[in-house]
Design a protein around this motif. Structure first.
Motif, PDB file in Angstrom:
ATOM      1  N   LEU A 185       0.820  -1.203   0.000  1.00  0.00           N
ATOM      2  CA  LEU A 185       0.000   0.000   0.000  1.00  0.00           C
ATOM      3  C   LEU A 185       0.859   1.261   0.000  1.00  0.00           C
ATOM      4  N   THR A 186       1.966   1.233   0.734  1.00  0.00           N
ATOM      5  CA  THR A 186       2.872   2.376   0.808  1.00  0.00           C
ATOM      6  C   THR A 186       4.078   2.195  -0.108  1.00  0.00           C
ATOM      7  N   ALA A 187       4.689   1.017  -0.057  1.00  0.00           N
ATOM      8  CA  ALA A 187       5.904   0.780  -0.833  1.00  0.00           C
ATOM      9  C   ALA A 187       5.647   0.786  -2.339  1.00  0.00           C
ATOM     10  N   GLY A 188       4.412   0.495  -2.758  1.00  0.00           N
ATOM     11  CA  GLY A 188       4.109   0.433  -4.184  1.00  0.00           C
ATOM     12  C   GLY A 188       3.743   1.763  -4.812  1.00  0.00           C
ATOM     13  N   LEU A 189       3.668   2.835  -4.014  1.00  0.00           N
ATOM     14  CA  LEU A 189       3.271   4.138  -4.555  1.00  0.00           C
ATOM     15  C   LEU A 189       4.209   4.672  -5.643  1.00  0.00           C
ATOM     16  N   PRO A 190       5.552   4.519  -5.527  1.00  0.00           N
ATOM     17  CA  PRO A 190       6.422   5.024  -6.595  1.00  0.00           C
ATOM     18  C   PRO A 190       6.126   4.420  -7.967  1.00  0.00           C
ATOM     19  N   THR A 191       5.736   3.150  -8.003  1.00  0.00           N
ATOM     20  CA  THR A 191       5.414   2.520  -9.289  1.00  0.00           C
ATOM     21  C   THR A 191       4.179   3.162  -9.909  1.00  0.00           C
ATOM     22  N   ILE A 192       3.170   3.439  -9.071  1.00  0.00           N
ATOM     23  CA  ILE A 192       1.956   4.105  -9.553  1.00  0.00           C
ATOM     24  C   ILE A 192       2.285   5.513 -10.037  1.00  0.00           C
ATOM     25  N   GLU A 193       3.135   6.211  -9.302  1.00  0.00           N
ATOM     26  CA  GLU A 193       3.511   7.573  -9.684  1.00  0.00           C
ATOM     27  C   GLU A 193       4.249   7.593 -11.017  1.00  0.00           C
ATOM     28  N   ALA A 194       5.162   6.636 -11.198  1.00  0.00           N
ATOM     29  CA  ALA A 194       5.914   6.581 -12.452  1.00  0.00           C
ATOM     30  C   ALA A 194       5.000   6.255 -13.626  1.00  0.00           C
ATOM     31  N   ALA A 240      14.962  10.735 -19.430  1.00  0.00           N
ATOM     32  CA  ALA A 240      15.971   9.706 -19.704  1.00  0.00           C
ATOM     33  C   ALA A 240      15.406   8.525 -20.457  1.00  0.00           C
ATOM     34  N   GLN A 241      14.055   8.403 -20.520  1.00  0.00           N
ATOM     35  CA  GLN A 241      13.407   7.270 -21.177  1.00  0.00           C
ATOM     36  C   GLN A 241      14.000   5.948 -20.692  1.00  0.00           C
ATOM     37  N   PRO A 242      13.861   5.607 -19.411  1.00  0.00           N
ATOM     38  CA  PRO A 242      14.508   4.417 -18.850  1.00  0.00           C
ATOM     39  C   PRO A 242      13.992   3.132 -19.479  1.00  0.00           C
ATOM     40  N   GLU A 243      14.865   2.156 -19.549  1.00  0.00           N
ATOM     41  CA  GLU A 243      14.499   0.856 -20.104  1.00  0.00           C
ATOM     42  C   GLU A 243      14.061  -0.114 -19.023  1.00  0.00           C
ATOM     43  N   SER A 244      14.410   0.173 -17.787  1.00  0.00           N
ATOM     44  CA  SER A 244      14.163  -0.786 -16.726  1.00  0.00           C
ATOM     45  C   SER A 244      13.170  -0.278 -15.711  1.00  0.00           C
ATOM     46  N   ALA A 245      12.190  -1.121 -15.355  1.00  0.00           N
ATOM     47  CA  ALA A 245      11.237  -0.771 -14.318  1.00  0.00           C
ATOM     48  C   ALA A 245      11.945  -0.650 -12.982  1.00  0.00           C
ATOM     49  N   ALA A 246      13.018  -1.398 -12.804  1.00  0.00           N
ATOM     50  CA  ALA A 246      13.783  -1.307 -11.562  1.00  0.00           C
ATOM     51  C   ALA A 246      14.370   0.090 -11.412  1.00  0.00           C
ATOM     52  N   ALA A 247      14.781   0.690 -12.531  1.00  0.00           N
ATOM     53  CA  ALA A 247      15.320   2.046 -12.480  1.00  0.00           C
ATOM     54  C   ALA A 247      14.236   3.034 -12.089  1.00  0.00           C
ATOM     55  N   VAL A 248      13.030   2.817 -12.590  1.00  0.00           N
ATOM     56  CA  VAL A 248      11.902   3.684 -12.246  1.00  0.00           C
ATOM     57  C   VAL A 248      11.647   3.644 -10.754  1.00  0.00           C
ATOM     58  N   ALA A 249      11.511   2.441 -10.219  1.00  0.00           N
ATOM     59  CA  ALA A 249      11.201   2.304  -8.798  1.00  0.00           C
ATOM     60  C   ALA A 249      12.341   2.798  -7.934  1.00  0.00           C
ATOM     61  N   ALA A 250      13.582   2.482  -8.308  1.00  0.00           N
ATOM     62  CA  ALA A 250      14.727   2.850  -7.477  1.00  0.00           C
ATOM     63  C   ALA A 250      14.918   4.360  -7.444  1.00  0.00           C
ATOM     64  N   ALA A 251      14.841   5.009  -8.598  1.00  0.00           N
ATOM     65  CA  ALA A 251      15.079   6.436  -8.640  1.00  0.00           C
ATOM     66  C   ALA A 251      13.982   7.209  -7.931  1.00  0.00           C
ATOM     67  N   THR A 252      12.736   6.778  -8.078  1.00  0.00           N
ATOM     68  CA  THR A 252      11.631   7.482  -7.436  1.00  0.00           C
ATOM     69  C   THR A 252      11.636   7.227  -5.944  1.00  0.00           C
ATOM     70  N   ALA A 253      11.913   5.987  -5.531  1.00  0.00           N
ATOM     71  CA  ALA A 253      11.951   5.668  -4.111  1.00  0.00           C
ATOM     72  C   ALA A 253      13.089   6.413  -3.427  1.00  0.00           C
ATOM     73  N   ALA A 254      14.209   6.589  -4.123  1.00  0.00           N
ATOM     74  CA  ALA A 254      15.355   7.286  -3.531  1.00  0.00           C
ATOM     75  C   ALA A 254      15.007   8.719  -3.203  1.00  0.00           C
ATOM     76  N   ALA A 255      14.093   9.309  -3.976  1.00  0.00           N
ATOM     77  CA  ALA A 255      13.698  10.683  -3.730  1.00  0.00           C
ATOM     78  C   ALA A 255      12.869  10.822  -2.482  1.00  0.00           C
ATOM     79  N   SER A 256      12.336   9.696  -1.979  1.00  0.00           N
ATOM     80  CA  SER A 256      11.479   9.744  -0.804  1.00  0.00           C
ATOM     81  C   SER A 256      12.259   9.550   0.482  1.00  0.00           C
ATOM     82  N   VAL A 257      13.541   9.167   0.368  1.00  0.00           N
ATOM     83  CA  VAL A 257      14.345   8.883   1.579  1.00  0.00           C
ATOM     84  C   VAL A 257      14.798  10.186   2.242  1.00  0.00           C
TER      85      VAL A 257
END
Length: 257
Positions: A185-194, A240-257
């Motif tokens: 519910l909380t950890a999955g928000l960056p994926t929805i935002e991206a 940047a037009q990322p190719e990896s979903a992992a990059a999407v989640a990692a970069a967005t989640a890092a902004a929340s730390v």
């Protein structure tokens, strides 16, 4: 500034296909499961409390966890509906190579779907993702604030009055907040935002604020700073037009730390 409980009363998610999203019953839980400090400290004089066989802390935690499970199930189901629509669409389209569907990462699958879906469908996805995000954020915040309210009205006040009979009331923040922060519910928000940002880019829309208002200046300032960091991360991901979903989640989640 509007109190959170009042804000929640006026929040009416529309849902999709006649499905009404679950919203944590914040005011009901607060009224039923958070007794006033006076009720706690004078429990021996209360006929009502003397009949209670479950401790108020256990009652609160039990009801709170039911809400967390329901809110998480709602978020997970909404995510499955969204990604099923995306994969069903690209799988059924003859113009997309099956190799692009096989094992596709989330961002690649969504980009392929947005390249073939009509504008009306992209607009529907945009509105749906916005509501999924808003409902998840409202629910996670309701759960956090319920714990905060309990600890403020009961545990903290009891600890400040060590002579009272309820001085051993536990602080629930350290026990319950890790559960909501670790939940999808909380950890999955960056994926929805991206995903929301990608659909908005497809529609040519400006950056849309996905945040909500809160009832304290401290919470409000923190959330707006977090929202600004996430917005910057989304803009970077799009450029940047990322190719990896992992990059999407990692970069967005890092902004929340």
């Amino acid at each position: 500034m509007v109190k959170f409980g009042r804000h929640l009363e006026f929040y009416q998610p529309r849902g999709q296909d006649e499905h009404i999203p679950y919203v944590v019953p914040y005011n009901d839980i607060k009224a039923r499961c958070i007794p006033t400090y006076r009720e706690w400290s004078s429990a021996e004089d209360s006929a009502a409390l003397s009949t209670v066989t479950v401790s108020p802390a256990d009652l609160f935690a039990s009801e709170w966890r039911k809400c967390l499970r329901a809110a998480t199930a709602e978020f997970d189901a909404a995510g499955r509906r969204f990604w099923s629509a995306v994969f069903d669409g690209i799988d059924a389209n003859e113009g997309i190579d099956p190799d692009q569907v096989r094992g596709a990462l989330p961002d690649s699958a969504l980009r392929n779907y947005l390249s073939i879906c009509p504008v009306e469908e992209a607009q529907r996805l945009y509105s749906s993702l916005k509501e999924v995000h808003a409902t998840a954020l409202i629910n996670s915040e309701a759960l956090r604030k319920l714990v905060k309210k309990y600890d403020k009205d009961v545990a903290i006040r009891a600890r400040k009055n060590p002579e009272d009979s309820c001085r051993d009331v536990p602080l629930l923040s350290s026990m319950l907040l890790p559960e909501v922060y670790a939940a999808n519910l909380t950890a999955g928000l960056p994926t929805i935002e991206a995903a929301h940002a990608l659909v908005g880019d497809r529609l040519g829309l400006d950056e849309d604020d996905l945040d909500v208002d809160y009832d304290s200046e401290e919470d409000d300032a923190g959330r707006h700073a977090e929202a600004a960091a996430r917005a910057a991360a989304r803009r970077t991901l799009l450029s940047a037009q990322p190719e990896s979903a992992a990059a999407v989640a990692a970069a967005t989640a890092a902004a929340s730390v």
